[in-house]
Design an enzyme around this catalytic site. Structure first.
Site, PDB file in Angstrom:
ATOM      1  N   ASP A 530       0.950  -1.185   0.139  1.00  0.00           N
ATOM      2  CA  ASP A 530      -0.023  -0.003   0.115  1.00  0.00           C
ATOM      3  C   ASP A 530       0.961   1.032   0.063  1.00  0.00           C
ATOM      4  OD1 ASP A 530      -2.399   1.718   0.444  1.00  0.00           O
ATOM      5  OD2 ASP A 530      -2.033   1.577   2.638  1.00  0.00           O
ATOM      6  N   LYS A 677      -5.456  20.818 -13.520  1.00  0.00           N
ATOM      7  CA  LYS A 677      -4.085  20.719 -12.727  1.00  0.00           C
ATOM      8  C   LYS A 677      -3.783  22.032 -12.054  1.00  0.00           C
ATOM      9  CE  LYS A 677      -2.051  17.105 -15.409  1.00  0.00           C
ATOM     10  NZ  LYS A 677      -0.843  16.415 -16.030  1.00  0.00           N
ATOM     11  N   THR A 808      -2.350   1.461  -4.762  1.00  0.00           N
ATOM     12  CA  THR A 808      -2.828   2.541  -3.815  1.00  0.00           C
ATOM     13  C   THR A 808      -4.361   2.923  -4.292  1.00  0.00           C
ATOM     14  OG1 THR A 808      -2.498   4.833  -3.260  1.00  0.00           O
ATOM     15  CG2 THR A 808      -1.416   4.112  -5.189  1.00  0.00           C
ATOM     16  N   GLY A 809      -4.962   3.721  -3.235  1.00  0.00           N
ATOM     17  CA  GLY A 809      -6.413   4.347  -3.685  1.00  0.00           C
ATOM     18  C   GLY A 809      -5.921   5.750  -4.051  1.00  0.00           C
ATOM     19  N   LYS A 906      -7.339  -5.021  -5.027  1.00  0.00           N
ATOM     20  CA  LYS A 906      -5.922  -5.377  -4.475  1.00  0.00           C
ATOM     21  C   LYS A 906      -5.674  -6.674  -4.238  1.00  0.00           C
ATOM     22  CE  LYS A 906      -5.052  -0.993  -1.959  1.00  0.00           C
ATOM     23  NZ  LYS A 906      -4.791  -0.265  -0.460  1.00  0.00           N
ATOM     24  N   ASP A 930      -6.437  -3.005   3.402  1.00  0.00           N
ATOM     25  CA  ASP A 930      -5.384  -3.829   3.049  1.00  0.00           C
ATOM     26  C   ASP A 930      -5.479  -5.108   3.314  1.00  0.00           C
ATOM     27  OD1 ASP A 930      -3.899  -1.716   1.848  1.00  0.00           O
ATOM     28  OD2 ASP A 930      -3.335  -1.073   3.828  1.00  0.00           O
ATOM     29  N   ARG A1190      34.613 -39.391   3.169  1.00  0.00           N
ATOM     30  CA  ARG A1190      33.724 -39.122   1.907  1.00  0.00           C
ATOM     31  C   ARG A1190      33.105 -37.625   1.986  1.00  0.00           C
ATOM     32  NH1 ARG A1190      29.976 -38.146  -1.053  1.00  0.00           N
ATOM     33  NH2 ARG A1190      28.475 -37.869   0.830  1.00  0.00           N
ATOM     34  N   LYS A1195      33.003 -31.878   0.507  1.00  0.00           N
ATOM     35  CA  LYS A1195      33.026 -30.546   0.754  1.00  0.00           C
ATOM     36  C   LYS A1195      34.118 -29.649   0.587  1.00  0.00           C
ATOM     37  CE  LYS A1195      31.692 -28.022   4.994  1.00  0.00           C
ATOM     38  NZ  LYS A1195      31.547 -27.651   6.265  1.00  0.00           N
TER      39      LYS A1195
END
Length: 1278
Positions: A530, A677, A808-809, A906, A930, A1190, A1195
């Site tokens: 979120d 805007k 996101t909202g 979501k 959420d 072994r 290793k």
């Protein structure tokens, strides 16, 4: 007559007509944009999920659906747009009653009238809401509700059929605990297998071991798990009890208010809610203390946003401001049925007046207050309860806490099935060997008296196979499940006690609620986050501004001050000095100090006047209430600089400047919206002059400036500086206008404001006429404060191969700005923005972009992409036909941002990725919106320490800051995954080594089922002697340190690729165990061939050989644990050498005491023979060393010649090799700044995030309704 009247109203009112049960059922088609057939949801929902009522389609957050009226879409159509012809214009105003209907209205089927007439309502009411019947989780039958919910007003008896307001979020109750818990436990194959073994052990004459050696440990395992589960669920029950017992005030029939618990609230009750109260159920706002029935709510509990949302009561009910007026209401509420669409609502209030004449009031989302939200800055409000308890929209969005199983657990289940297959094969092989002996060598072994009949042999075959299953049953380690539970619990405790993840400010440590998921933290490939409250603090801060080409900030860095002091940045204190007329002797005076002072004055006046903020005095302090936190930050910035906005009247605002109060008359407000805007106000200043004040995004302001601007270039340089710091910017401009120009423009504006169709466009065009030839005063920069360490965390997670998606909202522009500032989107990324209006356009756009990206990548060009998609387009993108294409496009992008999404969307996005990829997903959020996303992901993380704790309560892990996610995943997650992988493989190995020696022994004991070891010593192998090494490895082992994991996040990819727990690794460990068991058994048999004669002349015998082999196996297994331990602590020393020393001391003691008390006769007189024999010590040293040589060689070879990435990291850690990368980081910072400037020129941020509705002019209407100078004139509500 009355019934005829109702019929006429129903014909005239579209809102009423939508609710006739004879229509196509609920919901009405017009109310759901793009409502789709529910079958399309199938691919996104897990089997345990119910298909939601409305999975798709929502208007913008917290906004009514569009109409030209201040109510919901369900209101009657505007004049000339109804379904009735003009000559049939009946009842234009429903308050006017035709003369013929003067007879009082006595009630009808639809209108109960008074309480005494409620019986009619009960008969004709819509079918009662469904009763909750218990059903199996896989049965998805659910009653489909049709028609509408009818609620009688002030008539409690008529509303008894609806559910109570009691809410439960727990996983179990007293009745379901046992069946649910057992179902969950026995879904683990190991538990199922041991239950089967325990059952066959009870059959007399079958078990070669004690009959309680399996059922007792299994009971302990189940008991431990049951206690853990019940403890976790008790916490949920306590949380529910607290919530259900909260107090609320309910209006009684006598006009008084009674304090009632939340759980006792019923549908139809009138609730009085006061400031700071949480809303107890979904209620319809009837009236409030504010003008025109306004009410402020804060939804931080729901969506993490702290900016206030505005709700408004219907104008027909907003005057009901006293209890006796509300109790006098009679009629019904016709409402939609409970559903999970948070942002839509349709209902109709049908009131009968004193004459009994019905009046219909349409209701919409503006009037609906959701459970869980909080009343703010509204002294009181009345609400009519419409949905309660599990019918509320919040609870409808919540899904039942799912049972989550990890990928490692599922893999262990598969491996247990493999081992069970191996066990059956061994048992069958041994039984066949036994049958061959019984059938073909019966004569030679006559003394055994084997059955010779077919039936007897068949019975013997079945008994033998069960005997061998019991004999080999511990090939599957019973201690594994307990050890895993204990280790996971301890790993969760380490997370809880980690001081690096403790937030001192809120006194909140990390809290791992579901310990069973810890290893998944080390394999995450996608993080869904979120934004508000998770990445950001949702706090806006006025950081800096540019006025008349001069940059100002609270604190100025020395690098930003020029040497001569002319063009450098200045502090806010220096700005105040200029305003007060003083001068700084150390700074050269500007050529026109008066001009500069005037510009600063106009700039700050604009900030204090051009807005839609409402001031409120609380506790002697001024608080600003704004629908956008950015607006409040600008006004607070002006106050900081000495221009305090302190009061608002319907037509003017008051500003304190240098101690004096000035009134500015607000003539018009041209509101902000995402197309424009910008926002403008036309103001008459105290000097009588008219001014246009305008603020907005630089791209739109620069187009509207006059020629020959003095400050543009310098302001643009400052804007670029702000952008590189990730600040949200606005340009500020103004001009003076004449009275004549204003009169001409005002006429155009008023005409636009009365337009019925296309009002929003008309108002925008009118604003264009006045917003021109402006003078640029400067710019502001606001910081949407990110939580500490968010950019670094996201960058580190991306380096670790984790893809971060933000859901996101919030608005698209805001989300992109935050994406930039938190380094989710880098400057070099190309943005793919999906913002389409229809399903077809979305489909076409996604396909085109996908084809283009694929072509580009085929040519070898690999550029980083970021996908930005809005809620509407996402609705279409999640449809069955294009969901896969959308996912393919999203997976190709490095970052994804989904804006304006609903809580359900979501969850749908998470489920889409979960269904179609094999990746593990983590979701992180802080609000109730959420919760569905958190529960849908493999691992859910909640942010705690804030007001909204629903997310933290529903999550598997709760942390207080997003930055702690880095250590949670990269360190704790990586460690947990690697530790658990090692623990499981080692547990399988140690059991196979011991029990395969038992199988090899079968070839020497005539397949008789004889055991090689003493029965209780065999049981102690798992429970005592080898229990500590896997525990210590699981809790304390570190394949590399936290510092190295933090420095090289790429090491996290080992978990994503499941490098430590592959099928190959499992079979290699099984092969190694078979090799070790063969060597151990072979050596012991060769050594004891023909029985070993001791120096005393005695034979050694079966139990000497068996005990010697047992201890050799134990030492080999412990030696293997030492070889695989990466970190040696005091606990490791106690667990590995300590276990063997304990065994060497305990066994002689047990072998002496047990036979003496008649408990274990096998060990009679074994101690003096075995513990004094040199051959015993020779074998203990020789065979384990031979076995492990072994392993040691392998290793050495791997680390030296074919090292893995973590082997190299271990070398860096061991020899503390420094990391030479500082120059590279400096270079990257320089590149970042250059790219930031380039991006700034392409895409500039602006600071507005309020909800918008161009046609309704919400903000303007709101501020015209307020007079903050008359606070005492509000009604009390009593």
């Amino acid at each position: 007559m009355a019934d005829d009247f109702v019929r006429l109203v129903s014909q005239a009112n579209p809102a009423f007509r939508q609710y006739q049960p004879t229509s196509n059922g609920y919901p009405p088609s017009s109310s759901y944009h793009g409502h789709h057939d529910s079958t399309q949801l199938d691919p996104f929902f897990d089997d345990e999920d119910d298909i939601p009522d409305s999975a798709f389609g929502r208007p913008e957050a917290m906004m009514s659906k569009e109409s030209g009226l201040p109510l919901a879409k369900s209101a009657a159509a505007p004049a000339g747009h109804g379904d009735i012809a003009p000559d049939d214009d009946i009842l234009q105003d429903w308050d006017e009653v035709p003369a013929t209907s003067s007879k009082p209205f006595s009630g009808s089927a639809a209108f109960p009238g008074s309480a005494g007439q409620s019986s009619g309502v009960m008969k004709d009411r819509a079918p009662p809401s469904r009763r909750r019947k218990w059903r199996w989780p896989w049965k998805k039958e659910e009653e489909i509700l049709t028609g509408e919910r009818v609620v009688a007003l002030n008539n409690a008896a008529a509303n008894t059929e609806y559910s109570s307001n009691y809410v439960s979020t727990s996983k179990y109750n007293a009745v379901t605990f046992l069946p649910k818990f057992m179902l969950e436990q026995f879904s683990k194959y190991a538990n199922l297998f041991f239950l089967f073994t325990a059952c066959i052990q009870q059959i007399p004459g079958v078990s070669p071991t004690n009959r309680y050696t399996t059922i007792a440990p299994l009971a302990v395992v189940l008991l431990a798990s049951g206690i853990k589960e019940s403890q976790e669920d008790l916490k949920r029950h306590q949380s529910d009890s607290e919530l259900n017992a909260r107090p609320a005030k309910i209006l009684q029939s006598d006009g008084t208010f009674k304090q009632t618990k939340w759980k006792d609230i019923r549908v139809g009750d009138i609730v009085r809610m006061e400031s700071d109260d949480f809303i107890p159920a979904d209620v319809l706002l009837v009236s409030s203390s504010e003008p025109e029935g306004f009410c402020y709510i804060e939804t931080s509990n729901l969506d993490g946003e702290t900016n206030l949302k505005i709700k408004q009561a219907s104008p027909q009910t907003s005057h009901l401001t006293s209890p006796h007026l509300v109790t006098a209401l009679h009629g019904t509420l016709r409402s939609e049925h409970p559903n999970n669409s948070l942002y839509t609502y349709e209902g109709t209030l049908e009131l009968a007046d004193s004459m009994g004449v019905p009046k219909t009031i349409p209701l919409g989302p503006d009037q609906l207050l959701l459970r869980g939200a909080q009343i703010r800055n509204t002294p009181w409000s009345y609400g009519l309860v419409v949905f309660t308890g599990h019918d509320t929209k919040l609870m409808r969005n919540a899904t039942a806490a799912p049972i989550k199983r990890t990928a490692v657990e599922r893999q262990v289940n598969i491996q247990i099935v493999f081992l069970f297959g191996l066990l059956l094969a061994l048992s069958l092989g041994s039984t066949i060997g036994s049958s061959i002996r019984a059938w073909f060598f019966a004569d030679a072994q006559w003394y055994l008296m084997e059955p010779s009949s077919i039936g007897g042999r068949a019975k013997s075959f079945v008994e033998d196979i069960l005997t061998f299953i019991i004999l080999y049953n511990n090939l599957i380690p019973i201690s594994l499940i307990v050890t895993m539970e204990v280790v996971k619990f301890q790993q969760a405790q380490l997370i809880n006690f980690d001081l690096d993840m403790y937030h001192a400010k809120t006194d909140t440590p990390a809290l791992c609620r579901t310990s069973s998921l810890v290893e998944e933290l080390g394999q995450i490939e996608y993080v869904f986050s979120d934004k508000t409250g998770t990445l950001t603090c949702n706090e806006m801060e006025f950081r800096c501004c540019s006025i008349a080409g001069v940059g100002y900030a609270n604190v100025v860095d020395e690098s930003k001050r020029d040497e001569d002091g002319k063009d450098g940045w200045r502090t806010f204190a220096e700005m105040k000095t200029v305003l007060e007329g003083g001068a700084n002797p150390f700074v050269d005076v500007a050529p026109h100090p008066g001009d500069e002072r005037e510009i600063i004055h106009e700039f700050l006046t604009l900030l204090a006047v051009c807005h839609t903020v409402i001031p409120e005095k609380r506790d002697g302090k001024l608080h600003y209430q704004a629908s956008s936190p950015d607006e409040a930050a600008l006004v607070a910035g002006a106050e900081l600089l000495g221009y305090q906005f302190h009061a608002r009247k319907p037509k003017s605002v008051f500003v304190n400047i240098m101690g004096a109060s000035y009134e500015y008359e607000i003539l018009n407000v041209c509101e902000f919206n995402s197309t424009r805007k910008r926002m403008s106000t036309i103001v008459r200043c105290p000097d009588g002059k008219l001014r246009v004040f305008c603020k907005g995004a630089d791209t739109v302001i620069l187009e509207r400036l006059s020629e020959n601007q003095p400050y543009t270039e310098k302001t643009m340089v400052h804007l670029e500086d702000y952008a590189t710091e990730g600040l949200r910017t606005l340009c500020i401009a103004s001009r003076e206008i004449s009275e004549q120009e204003y009169r001409q423009w005002s006429a155009v504006y008023n005409k636009a404001a009365t337009t019925i169709n296309g009002r929003g466009e008309a108002l925008d065009q009118a604003a264009e006429l006045i917003e021109k030839d402006l003078l640029l005063l400067g710019a502001t920069a606001i910081e949407d404060k990110l939580q500490d360490g968010v950019p670094e965390t996201i960058h580190t997670l991306q380096m670790a191969g984790i893809k971060v998606w933000v859901l996101t909202g919030d608005r698209q522009e805001t989300a992109i700005n935050i994406g930039m500032s938190c380094r989710l989107i880098s400057e070099s990324m190309n943005l793919v923005i999906v913002n389409e209006e229809t399903s077809h356009e979305t489909h076409e756009f996604i396909n085109k972009r996908l084809a283009a990206i694929k072509n580009q990548r085929n040519t070898g060009e690999l550029e980083d992409l970021a996908l930005i998609i809005d809620g509407k387009s996402l609705t279409y993108a999640l449809e069955k036909e294009i969901s896969k294409t959308f996912l393919e496009l999203a997976i190709m992008c490095k970052a994804v941002i989904c804006c304006r999404v609903s809580p359900l969307q979501k969850a749908l996005v998470v489920k889409l990725v979960k269904k179609n990829t094999k990746a593990l997903l983590l979701a992180i959020g802080d609000g109730a919106n959420d919760v569905s996303m958190i529960q849908a992901a493999h691992v859910g993380v909640g942010i705690s320490g804030l007001e909204g704790l629903q997310a933290a309560r529903s999550a598997d892990v709760a942390i207080s800051q997003f930055r702690f996610l880095k250590k949670l995943l990269l360190v704790h997650g990586a460690w947990s995954y690697q530790r658990l992988s090692k623990l499981i493989l080692y547990s399988f190995y140690k059991n196979i080594v011991l029990y395969m020696t038992q199988f090899w022994y079968s070839f020497f004991n005539n397949f008789s089922g004889q055991i090689a070891y003493e029965s209780w010593t065999l049981s102690l192998y798992n429970v005592v002697f080898t229990v500590l090494p896997p525990l210590v490895i699981g809790v304390f082992d570190q394949f590399v340190s936290a510092r190295i994991l933090d420095r090289y996040p790429q090491l996290y990819m080992l978990g994503q690729k499941n490098a430590f727990f592959t099928r190959t690794a499992f079979w290699l460990w099984v092969g190694n165990a078979l090799y070790h068991s063969l060597i151990l058994f072979g050596f012991s048999v060769i050594l004891f061939w023909g029985d070993l004669k001791q120096a005393t002349g005695f034979d050694s015998g079966h139990w000497v050989w068996g005990t010697m082999l047992y201890l050799a196996v134990l030492l080999t297994v412990l030696g293997k644990a030492a070889l695989i331990s990466d970190l040696w602590t005091k606990y490791t020393v106690a667990a590995i050498p300590g276990s063997f020393i304990f065994a060497m001391l305990f066994l002689p003691l047990y072998a002496v005491v047990a036979p003496a008390i008649g408990f274990s006769k096998e060990y009679l007189n074994i101690v003096p023979r075995l513990w004094t024999d040199a051959v015993f010590y020779f074998m203990l040293l020789l065979v384990p060393i031979f076995c492990l040589s072994r392993d040691l060689a392998w290793k050495y070879y791997r680390r030296t010649y074919k090292p893995e990435t973590y082997h190299i990291a271990q070398e860096i850690q061991k020899y503390n090799i420094p990391d030479y990368r500082p120059r590279q980081e400096q270079f990257q910072k320089a590149i970042k700044k250059v790219r930031a400037v380039q991006r700034m020129r392409r895409n500039r941020g602006f600071a507005f995030s309020q909800t918008e509705n161009a046609a309704r002019q919400d903000q303007a209407r709101l501020i015209r309704a307020y007079d903050t100078t008359k606070t005492d004139a509000r009604p009390s509500g009593y």
